[in-house]
Scaffold this motif. Structure first.
Motif, short mmCIF file in Angstrom:
data_model
loop_
_atom_site.label_atom_id
_atom_site.label_comp_id
_atom_site.label_asym_id
_atom_site.label_seq_id
_atom_site.Cartn_x
_atom_site.Cartn_y
_atom_site.Cartn_z
N TYR A 1 0.80 -1.22 0.00
CA TYR A 1 0.00 0.00 0.00
C TYR A 1 0.84 1.28 0.00
O TYR A 1 0.30 2.37 -0.15
CB TYR A 1 -0.96 0.02 1.19
CG TYR A 1 -0.33 0.29 2.54
CD1 TYR A 1 -0.18 1.61 2.99
CD2 TYR A 1 0.09 -0.73 3.37
CE1 TYR A 1 0.39 1.88 4.23
CE2 TYR A 1 0.65 -0.47 4.61
CZ TYR A 1 0.81 0.83 5.03
OH TYR A 1 1.37 1.11 6.25
N ALA A 2 2.16 1.16 0.19
CA ALA A 2 3.00 2.36 0.23
C ALA A 2 4.43 2.00 -0.12
O ALA A 2 4.88 0.86 0.09
CB ALA A 2 2.96 3.00 1.62
N SER A 3 5.16 2.97 -0.63
CA SER A 3 6.60 2.80 -0.90
C SER A 3 7.41 3.87 -0.18
O SER A 3 8.62 3.97 -0.39
CB SER A 3 6.87 2.87 -2.40
OG SER A 3 6.49 4.13 -2.92
N ASP A 4 6.74 4.67 0.66
CA ASP A 4 7.42 5.79 1.33
C ASP A 4 7.91 5.45 2.74
O ASP A 4 8.51 6.28 3.42
CB ASP A 4 6.49 7.00 1.40
CG ASP A 4 5.16 6.72 2.09
OD1 ASP A 4 5.02 5.63 2.70
OD2 ASP A 4 4.26 7.57 2.02
N GLY A 5 7.63 4.22 3.19
CA GLY A 5 8.08 3.82 4.52
C GLY A 5 7.38 4.50 5.67
O GLY A 5 7.80 4.37 6.82
N GLY B 1 3.32 11.56 7.35
CA GLY B 1 4.01 12.25 6.27
C GLY B 1 5.51 12.07 6.23
O GLY B 1 6.16 12.54 5.30
N ASP B 2 6.07 11.39 7.23
CA ASP B 2 7.51 11.16 7.28
C ASP B 2 7.80 9.66 7.20
O ASP B 2 7.14 8.85 7.86
CB ASP B 2 8.10 11.70 8.59
CG ASP B 2 7.98 13.21 8.71
OD1 ASP B 2 8.16 13.88 7.68
OD2 ASP B 2 7.69 13.69 9.82
N GLY B 3 8.81 9.31 6.42
CA GLY B 3 9.20 7.91 6.30
C GLY B 3 9.81 7.39 7.59
O GLY B 3 10.54 8.11 8.28
N ASP B 4 9.55 6.13 7.88
CA ASP B 4 10.01 5.52 9.12
C ASP B 4 10.85 4.27 8.87
O ASP B 4 11.00 3.42 9.77
CB ASP B 4 8.81 5.13 9.99
CG ASP B 4 7.89 6.33 10.27
OD1 ASP B 4 8.38 7.31 10.85
OD2 ASP B 4 6.71 6.27 9.88
N GLY B 5 11.39 4.15 7.69
CA GLY B 5 12.11 2.94 7.34
C GLY B 5 13.25 2.60 8.28
O GLY B 5 13.47 1.44 8.62
N LYS B 6 13.98 3.60 8.73
CA LYS B 6 15.12 3.33 9.61
C LYS B 6 14.68 2.73 10.94
O LYS B 6 15.40 1.92 11.53
CB LYS B 6 15.93 4.61 9.83
CG LYS B 6 16.70 5.05 8.59
CD LYS B 6 17.56 6.28 8.85
CE LYS B 6 18.34 6.67 7.62
NZ LYS B 6 19.18 7.88 7.84
N VAL C 1 12.62 5.59 3.43
CA VAL C 1 11.62 5.09 2.49
C VAL C 1 11.69 3.56 2.47
O VAL C 1 12.70 2.97 2.85
CB VAL C 1 11.83 5.65 1.08
CG1 VAL C 1 11.65 7.16 1.07
CG2 VAL C 1 13.21 5.28 0.53
N GLY C 2 10.64 2.94 2.02
CA GLY C 2 10.60 1.48 1.93
C GLY C 2 9.20 1.01 1.62
O GLY C 2 8.22 1.70 1.91
#
Length: 225
Positions: free
Chosen positions: A196-200, A206-211, A219-220
């Protein structure tokens, strides 16, 4: 839509995600789908990702639908679509090294080295069917397809009975609505996963949380079962 509201959640990975922190990622998700490779090439991070994963793992293979006829410099230029699909399946199985479900990633490649997938769709399906028939034979499973929601309606009926991992980047739908949309496009196979998302962005702020998941970037790709 909060990633952690879903009890069965996962990510997919490739060399672009770098060396993830598996001590963290294994505690955040229930499944991981690393890229195995494409064409004749193994993903540079596949072995590390496969070894590091301690949750449910399956693999995905990016379909090279162009090198055998579009790129004269390629070592496989001139190979027929059927043979190129089978060769990719054999590479996939060899690289994987064990039996696990494989998802065939079917999407447009870069414009600098391939035509838009919609313009060569007959060729794409010929290569993809040969791949799927061969990988089914090799691992004894009915392997699946990864694609966008819009692409699900373009396949012939043979493909639409297969397991589906669908990409539809929206937080405004429910899993039930996603499955209904796939069915309305004629897909009769089971919908396994929704990317459903590629922005993590796990908490939709609104902020990516991949880390925080153990990825090297914020992103992820976010997937739910």
């Amino acid at each position: 839509m909060n990633f952690f509201d879903y009890p069965i959640r996962g990510v997919d990975l490739s060399t672009y995600d770098g060396a993830v922190n598996w001590d963290v990622l294994n505690t955040k998700v229930q499944f991981v789908i690393p890229r195995i490779g494409y064409g004749n090439t193994m993903d540079a991070q596949f072995r590390a990702n496969w070894a590091g994963c301690r949750v449910v793992k399956q693999g995905y293979w990016y379909l090279d639908y162009y090198s055998n006829w579009y790129n004269p410099q390629s070592s496989v230029y001139g190979i027929g679509n059927y043979d190129w699909g089978r060769r990719q399946a054999q590479n996939c199985y060899k690289f994987m090294g064990e039996n696990a479900l494989v998802w065939l990633d079917i999407e447009s490649a870069g414009a600098s080295y391939s035509p838009a997938i919609s313009t060569v769709w007959t060729r794409v399906q010929e290569i993809a069917r040969a791949f799927l028939e061969k990988i089914d034979e090799l691992n004894g499973m009915t392997n699946g397809i990864y694609c966008s929601l819009s692409l699900t309606k373009e396949f012939t009926a043979w493909f639409k009975t297969r397991p589906l991992w669908v990409a539809w980047y929206t937080r405004l739908k429910t899993p039930e609505q996603v499955k209904a949309a796939c069915a309305s496009n004629g897909w009769t196979g089971r919908v396994w996963y929704w990317q459903y998302a590629s922005d993590g962005d796990t908490d939709a702020d609104g902020d990516g949380d991949g880390k925080s998941l153990g990825l090297t970037r914020n992103v992820g790709d976010l997937d739910i079962w």
